[in-house]
Each structure stands twice: as C-alpha cells, then as structure tokens.
Design a protein around this motif. Structure first.
Motif, PDB file in Angstrom:
ATOM      1  N   HIS A   5       0.863  -1.179   0.000  1.00 30.80           N
ATOM      2  CA  HIS A   5       0.000   0.000   0.000  1.00 30.80           C
ATOM      3  C   HIS A   5       0.897   1.226   0.000  1.00 30.80           C
ATOM      4  O   HIS A   5       1.521   1.550   0.991  1.00 30.80           O
ATOM      5  CB  HIS A   5      -0.926  -0.006   1.221  1.00 30.80           C
ATOM      6  N   THR A  43       0.274  -8.262   3.102  1.00 31.93           N
ATOM      7  CA  THR A  43       0.219  -6.834   2.804  1.00 31.93           C
ATOM      8  C   THR A  43       1.122  -6.071   3.767  1.00 31.93           C
ATOM      9  O   THR A  43       1.147  -6.350   4.954  1.00 31.93           O
ATOM     10  CB  THR A  43      -1.228  -6.319   2.952  1.00 31.93           C
ATOM     11  N   GLU A  45       1.689  -2.657   5.582  1.00 31.26           N
ATOM     12  CA  GLU A  45       0.933  -1.445   5.875  1.00 31.26           C
ATOM     13  C   GLU A  45       1.535  -0.564   6.953  1.00 31.26           C
ATOM     14  O   GLU A  45       1.238   0.606   7.007  1.00 31.26           O
ATOM     15  CB  GLU A  45      -0.499  -1.810   6.274  1.00 31.26           C
ATOM     16  N   ASP A  46       2.365  -1.104   7.822  1.00 30.02           N
ATOM     17  CA  ASP A  46       2.846  -0.353   8.978  1.00 30.02           C
ATOM     18  C   ASP A  46       4.355  -0.135   8.886  1.00 30.02           C
ATOM     19  O   ASP A  46       5.119  -1.078   9.018  1.00 30.02           O
ATOM     20  CB  ASP A  46       2.494  -1.118  10.257  1.00 30.02           C
TER      21      ASP A  46
END
Length: 78
Positions: A5, A43, A45-46
């Motif tokens: 992302h 995924t 994301e952080d």
C-alpha cells in the motif's frame, strides 16, 4: 500475491527492497531507514523507523549474502 500500500510510503523514497525473511526495507533521501513486516494477507501497511544513517543521498540498496542491508550513499563516498 504480496501487496504494497503506497499511501504510507515516504514521498522521498526512491526504492524498496524485501529481505529473504520477507521484511520490507525502505531508505529515504533524508537518511531514515524504515521497515515493515507483512501481515497475514501478505500486505505491508505499517512502517517503523529503525535507523538514521545521517544526512545522506542514497542511490540504491541491496542485501548481501548474509541478508544485511547495504546502502550506496553518494554523500559519504570519498
């Protein structure tokens, strides 16, 4: 398939690398190094800031045979 992302990425990052263990590594042009671990869906994301390598101008990065991150930094080459 692993998804990245891009909304969380630094606007100053030129490239990313994924280590053999699956960790995403992202150095930015300000000398910060960020990592992210994939979640259960694969995924990223952080982002976590894990290092500051000083004022820099990273031109690229790669992992060596021991899975160490090596950053080519034009501002530190003499």
């Amino acid at each position: 398939m692993t998804q990245l992302h891009t909304a969380f990425l630094s606007p100053c990052a030129d490239s990313v690398q994924v280590s053999q263990s699956g960790t995403l590594w992202l150095p930015d042009k300000y000398g910060n190094v960020f990592t992210s671990e994939p979640d259960s869906k694969g995924t990223y994301e952080d982002l976590q800031k894990v290092a500051y390598v000083g004022p820099s101008r990273p031109l690229g990065h790669v992992f060596d045979a021991n899975d160490n991150l090596v950053i080519c930094d034009a501002s530190k080459v003499r």
